[in-house]
Scaffold this active site. Sequence first.
Site, PDB file in Angstrom:
ATOM      1  N   HIS A 121      16.484 -19.090  30.519  1.00  0.00           N
ATOM      2  CA  HIS A 121      16.378 -17.654  29.725  1.00  0.00           C
ATOM      3  C   HIS A 121      17.362 -16.885  29.840  1.00  0.00           C
ATOM      4  O   HIS A 121      17.638 -15.886  29.254  1.00  0.00           O
ATOM      5  CB  HIS A 121      15.056 -17.189  30.585  1.00  0.00           C
ATOM      6  CG  HIS A 121      13.384 -17.727  30.146  1.00  0.00           C
ATOM      7  ND1 HIS A 121      13.498 -18.092  28.906  1.00  0.00           N
ATOM      8  CD2 HIS A 121      12.627 -18.085  31.108  1.00  0.00           C
ATOM      9  CE1 HIS A 121      12.141 -18.850  28.753  1.00  0.00           C
ATOM     10  NE2 HIS A 121      11.702 -18.724  30.113  1.00  0.00           N
ATOM     11  N   ASP A 158      10.242 -27.323  28.955  1.00  0.00           N
ATOM     12  CA  ASP A 158       9.663 -26.211  29.936  1.00  0.00           C
ATOM     13  C   ASP A 158       8.537 -25.716  28.827  1.00  0.00           C
ATOM     14  O   ASP A 158       8.860 -25.709  27.488  1.00  0.00           O
ATOM     15  CB  ASP A 158      10.557 -25.103  30.322  1.00  0.00           C
ATOM     16  CG  ASP A 158       9.892 -24.038  31.075  1.00  0.00           C
ATOM     17  OD1 ASP A 158      10.091 -24.107  32.198  1.00  0.00           O
ATOM     18  OD2 ASP A 158       9.342 -23.034  30.510  1.00  0.00           O
ATOM     19  N   HIS A 160       7.844 -22.594  28.133  1.00  0.00           N
ATOM     20  CA  HIS A 160       8.548 -21.380  27.530  1.00  0.00           C
ATOM     21  C   HIS A 160       9.922 -21.684  26.862  1.00  0.00           C
ATOM     22  O   HIS A 160      10.551 -22.599  27.180  1.00  0.00           O
ATOM     23  CB  HIS A 160       8.947 -20.318  28.690  1.00  0.00           C
ATOM     24  CG  HIS A 160       7.575 -19.895  29.398  1.00  0.00           C
ATOM     25  ND1 HIS A 160       7.390 -20.429  30.752  1.00  0.00           N
ATOM     26  CD2 HIS A 160       6.841 -19.065  29.189  1.00  0.00           C
ATOM     27  CE1 HIS A 160       6.282 -19.894  31.075  1.00  0.00           C
ATOM     28  NE2 HIS A 160       5.841 -19.164  30.240  1.00  0.00           N
ATOM     29  N   ASP A 241       5.810 -26.390  33.765  1.00  0.00           N
ATOM     30  CA  ASP A 241       4.496 -25.453  33.675  1.00  0.00           C
ATOM     31  C   ASP A 241       3.750 -25.782  32.296  1.00  0.00           C
ATOM     32  O   ASP A 241       3.175 -24.876  32.063  1.00  0.00           O
ATOM     33  CB  ASP A 241       5.106 -24.194  33.434  1.00  0.00           C
ATOM     34  CG  ASP A 241       6.594 -23.873  32.896  1.00  0.00           C
ATOM     35  OD1 ASP A 241       6.951 -24.712  32.293  1.00  0.00           O
ATOM     36  OD2 ASP A 241       7.347 -22.719  32.843  1.00  0.00           O
TER      37      ASP A 241
END
Length: 305
Positions: A121, A158, A160, A241
């Site tokens: 990120h 991931d 996200h 996740d």
Amino acid sequence: MTVLFTHEECLAHREPPGHPEQAARLVAVARALEGVPLDRRNAPLAARDELLRCHPEAYVARVERAVPGSGWAQLDGDTYLAPGSLTAALRAVGGVCAAVDAVLAGEDRTAFVACRPPGHHAEAARAMGFCLFGSVAIGAKRALDHHGLARVAVLDFDVHHGNGTQDLLWNEGRAMFVSSHQMPLYPGSGAASEVGAQGQVINLPLRPGSGGAEMRAAWQGALARVEAFAPQLVLVSAGFDAHADDPLAGLDWQVADFAWLTGAICDLADRCCGGRVVSVLEGGYDLAALAACVAAHVDVLRRDR
């Protein structure tokens, strides 16, 4: 055998109580890999020049100045610095760079970097989403600029969107970036229309609750495009996740889905680049699910194919 890069100093990145990105994640990963035959190495500290492959000097200096003598410094809504955080982040970047070096030197075909904080990120001049520096993007740039590769692929599963990696590689035509992620979900980016400055970005937004079947279909199409790109090295942002038990999202993947995707990536690497894969830990916040998924992921990385 697969090379494992990690370091106990990555445990010194401490988050406030209740924060999901806790040192216990790395403890769970270490326990999951106990007894597994791996070439275990300490992740080195990254040189400053490695950070500057993707981040401007002013940003690196700002992070350095923000490190507190005690307690926490908050960089954004959910990203914190503790006294040991900078050293941990340098180990995380250094581990990726060392893994790239080892795999490209032929010391092993695959490597797994179990460090924290995560990195996908972190944008060029912005820490966010638990991330300080774009570890995988830096590793990709090292492969291209230090080792002289012509093409690399960065594959991010991931839950996200890897907005930071996308930002850092947006203009890099030598790097194909693929991200599957739940949408809608933090950080809000990752629409299929985001394709990079040279059409080398592939985003695979997935509906909440869509499960492993939809994921497999999406990645099969994307991997065909990656194979046509013919990468000379594959890097993986391995976030776990998307598992059904994870508290931060809801894609409902199972351990078998992560094993399938890891196998598909390794098969691609076998066909394109002699099986060279560098995988890097990103998210995963249910400790039992994280441990099970990492064990399955590394088991596939280790297999003779």
